[in-house]
Scaffold this active site. Structure first.
Site, PDB file in Angstrom:
ATOM      1  N   THR A 119      38.861  37.806  39.160  1.00  0.00           N
ATOM      2  CA  THR A 119      39.552  36.513  39.117  1.00  0.00           C
ATOM      3  C   THR A 119      40.713  36.491  40.110  1.00  0.00           C
ATOM      4  O   THR A 119      40.955  35.472  40.768  1.00  0.00           O
ATOM      5  CB  THR A 119      40.058  36.220  37.686  1.00  0.00           C
ATOM      6  OG1 THR A 119      38.939  36.303  36.802  1.00  0.00           O
ATOM      7  CG2 THR A 119      40.658  34.839  37.579  1.00  0.00           C
TER       8      THR A 119
ATOM      9  N   LYS B 223      32.933  29.146  37.575  1.00  0.00           N
ATOM     10  CA  LYS B 223      32.627  30.298  36.710  1.00  0.00           C
ATOM     11  C   LYS B 223      31.468  29.850  35.826  1.00  0.00           C
ATOM     12  O   LYS B 223      31.673  29.124  34.846  1.00  0.00           O
ATOM     13  CB  LYS B 223      33.879  30.634  35.887  1.00  0.00           C
ATOM     14  CG  LYS B 223      33.670  31.705  34.836  1.00  0.00           C
ATOM     15  CD  LYS B 223      34.343  32.988  35.190  1.00  0.00           C
ATOM     16  CE  LYS B 223      34.141  34.033  34.080  1.00  0.00           C
ATOM     17  NZ  LYS B 223      34.530  35.379  34.521  1.00  0.00           N
TER      18      LYS B 223
ATOM     19  N   GLU C  10      32.429  32.939  40.372  1.00  0.00           N
ATOM     20  CA  GLU C  10      32.786  34.219  39.733  1.00  0.00           C
ATOM     21  C   GLU C  10      31.823  34.556  38.599  1.00  0.00           C
ATOM     22  O   GLU C  10      31.620  33.765  37.678  1.00  0.00           O
ATOM     23  CB  GLU C  10      34.225  34.189  39.186  1.00  0.00           C
ATOM     24  CG  GLU C  10      34.581  35.543  38.548  1.00  0.00           C
ATOM     25  CD  GLU C  10      35.949  35.636  37.881  1.00  0.00           C
ATOM     26  OE1 GLU C  10      36.825  34.777  38.137  1.00  0.00           O
ATOM     27  OE2 GLU C  10      36.132  36.583  37.091  1.00  0.00           O
ATOM     28  N   GLY C  11      31.255  35.756  38.644  1.00  0.00           N
ATOM     29  CA  GLY C  11      30.378  36.225  37.576  1.00  0.00           C
ATOM     30  C   GLY C  11      31.171  36.532  36.318  1.00  0.00           C
ATOM     31  O   GLY C  11      32.366  36.244  36.208  1.00  0.00           O
ATOM     32  N   ALA C  12      30.485  37.112  35.341  1.00  0.00           N
ATOM     33  CA  ALA C  12      31.151  37.572  34.113  1.00  0.00           C
ATOM     34  C   ALA C  12      30.849  39.059  34.017  1.00  0.00           C
ATOM     35  O   ALA C  12      29.692  39.462  34.121  1.00  0.00           O
ATOM     36  CB  ALA C  12      30.607  36.829  32.896  1.00  0.00           C
TER      37      ALA C  12
HETATM   38  N1  ATP Z   1      45.709  42.786  42.963  1.00  0.00           N
HETATM   39  C1  ATP Z   1      46.263  42.490  41.771  1.00  0.00           C
HETATM   40  N2  ATP Z   1      47.579  42.193  41.693  1.00  0.00           N
HETATM   41  C2  ATP Z   1      48.160  41.902  40.496  1.00  0.00           C
HETATM   42  N3  ATP Z   1      47.505  41.866  39.331  1.00  0.00           N
HETATM   43  C3  ATP Z   1      46.199  42.167  39.327  1.00  0.00           C
HETATM   44  C4  ATP Z   1      45.523  42.491  40.560  1.00  0.00           C
HETATM   45  N4  ATP Z   1      44.212  42.726  40.252  1.00  0.00           N
HETATM   46  C5  ATP Z   1      44.093  42.571  38.928  1.00  0.00           C
HETATM   47  N5  ATP Z   1      45.270  42.235  38.355  1.00  0.00           N
HETATM   48  C6  ATP Z   1      45.501  41.968  36.912  1.00  0.00           C
HETATM   49  O1  ATP Z   1      44.569  42.768  36.163  1.00  0.00           O
HETATM   50  C7  ATP Z   1      43.985  42.028  35.106  1.00  0.00           C
HETATM   51  C8  ATP Z   1      42.469  41.960  35.261  1.00  0.00           C
HETATM   52  O2  ATP Z   1      42.134  41.263  36.460  1.00  0.00           O
HETATM   53  P1  ATP Z   1      41.073  40.068  36.500  1.00  0.00           P
HETATM   54  O3  ATP Z   1      41.305  39.119  35.372  1.00  0.00           O
HETATM   55  O4  ATP Z   1      41.107  39.501  37.871  1.00  0.00           O
HETATM   56  O5  ATP Z   1      39.711  40.881  36.225  1.00  0.00           O
HETATM   57  P2  ATP Z   1      38.215  40.288  36.117  1.00  0.00           P
HETATM   58  O6  ATP Z   1      37.330  41.252  36.810  1.00  0.00           O
HETATM   59  O7  ATP Z   1      38.211  38.891  36.577  1.00  0.00           O
HETATM   60  O8  ATP Z   1      37.942  40.332  34.542  1.00  0.00           O
HETATM   61  P3  ATP Z   1      36.784  39.531  33.699  1.00  0.00           P
HETATM   62  O9  ATP Z   1      35.611  40.447  33.675  1.00  0.00           O
HETATM   63  O10 ATP Z   1      37.441  39.372  32.361  1.00  0.00           O
HETATM   64  O11 ATP Z   1      36.495  38.220  34.374  1.00  0.00           O
HETATM   65  C9  ATP Z   1      44.656  40.658  35.111  1.00  0.00           C
HETATM   66  O12 ATP Z   1      45.742  40.660  34.229  1.00  0.00           O
HETATM   67  C10 ATP Z   1      45.134  40.523  36.540  1.00  0.00           C
HETATM   68  O13 ATP Z   1      46.197  39.618  36.661  1.00  0.00           O
HETATM   69 MG    MG Z   2      37.595  37.151  35.584  1.00  0.00          MG
END
Ligand code: ATP
Ligand code: MG
Length: 218
Positions: free
Chosen positions: A28, A44, A113-115
Site C-alpha cells: 500500500t 484494490k 493492489e493485490g491482497a
Molecule cells: N517505506 C515505508 N515507510 C514508512 N512506513 C512503511 C513503509 N513501508 C511500510 N510501512 C508501514 O508498514 C505497514 C505495512 O505496510 P503496508 O500496509 O503498505 O503493507 P501491505 O503489503 O499493503 O499489507 P496488506 O497485505 O495488508 O495489504 C504500514 O503501517 C505502513 O505504513
Molecule cells: Mg495493503
C-alpha cells in the site's frame, strides 16, 4: 508538467499490478508513492478487513487526490483474514468473472493492489495468481530488504513466470541492503527498480518526494 516528470512517468506502464512477497510488506505504501507521483488512479479488487482503515481509504487520505482517482473494490470483506476464508464467513464465493478492470484515460496510470501475496486463495479453486492472470497487466513485486527477502522474492518470481505473467520489476522496501539487491537481480534475473527506505513523512508532499527520490531518472 516539467520535462523531467514526463520522462519519469513514461517508464511506468499505464497499468500496473502491485503484489508482494507477503502481507504487510509495503504494497500500500509503494502504491501510494506511485499514485501520488504519477497522479494515478488506484484499485484494490479484494479488501479483506473493514474495521481498520481500508487500503483505498488510506491511499486516498495520504495522497489527498480527489475521489475520482479511487475505484470501488469488487469485494469488501469484513474479517482481516485470507480472502477465501473471509468470503466464506459471509457466505460469499469470490467469482473471477465479477472483476472488471476500471477504465482510465489512455495517458493515465492505474495502480492495482493485490491482497496478501500471490498464492493467497480467493475461493476453493482460485488463487490471487489466477486473478492476476485474468487482469494480465505488468506486475511490480514488493519485497522486503532484510534476511529472508532473497528466498521469498525468488519463490514469488518463479511462480509469476510459471504463469506467464510479465514482471515489470521488484521494489525492495525497508532499510537499505545492497547485498540482497544484487542477489535478487542476479538469481531472479529481474530489475530492482528501487530500494525504498522508511519514509520520514507519509503525506502528499512526502509521497511525491519519495517518488522523485526512488523512481526518478538517474
Ligand atoms: N517505506 C515505508 N515507510 C514508512 N512506513 C512503511 C513503509 N513501508 C511500510 N510501512 C508501514 O508498514 C505497514 C505495512 O505496510 P503496508 O500496509 O503498505 O503493507 P501491505 O503489503 O499493503 O499489507 P496488506 O497485505 O495488508 O495489504 C504500514 O503501517 C505502513 O505504513
Ligand atoms: Mg495493503
Amino acid at each position: 508538467m516539467d520535462k523531467e516528470m514526463i520522462i519519469k512517468e513514461s517508464i511506468f506502464p499505464n497499468r500496473i499490478f502491485i503484489t508482494g512477497t507477503d502481507t504487510g510488506i509495503g504494497k500500500t505504501v509503494i502504491s501510494a508513492i506511485l499514485v501520488a507521483g504519477l497522479r494515478g488512479s488506484y484499485w484494490k479488487p479484494v479488501q479483506s478487513g473493514l474495521e481498520e482503515m481500508t487500503d483505498t481509504e488510506w491511499v486516498s487520505e495520504k495522497t489527498g487526490l480527489p475521489d475520482s482517482h479511487f475505484h470501488p473494490e469488487t469485494y469488501r470483506l469484513m474479517l482481516p483474514i485470507s480472502p477465501h476464508a473471509s468470503a466464506a464467513h459471509e457466505g460469499v464465493r469470490i467469482d473471477l468473472d465479477k472483476f472488471q478492470i476500471p477504465e482510465i484515460s489512455e495517458s493515465g496510470h492505474l495502480i492495482v493492489e493485490g491482497a496478501g501475496g500471490i498464492m493467497v486463495p480467493l475461493n476453493e479453486r482460485h488463487l490471487m495468481l489466477d486473478l492476476m492472470r485474468r487482469i494480465d497487466i505488468p506486475i511490480l513485486l514488493v519485497a522486503g530488504s532484510s534476511l529472508g527477502a532473497i528466498n521469498h522474492t525468488l519463490l514469488s518470481l518463479e511462480q509469476l513466470r510459471n504463469r506467464n505473467l510479465q514482471v515489470f520489476g521488484v521494489v525492495m522496501n525497508g532499510p537499505m541492503n545492497s547485498g540482497n539487491r544484487e542477489a535478487i537481480e542476479h538469481y531472479g534475473k529481474v530489475r530492482v527498480l528501487a530500494e525504498v527506505e522508511p519514509l520520514p513523512k507519509i503525506d502528499p508532499e512526502g509521497l511525491k518526494q519519495g517518488f522523485v527520490k526512488y523512481f526518478g531518472v538517474e
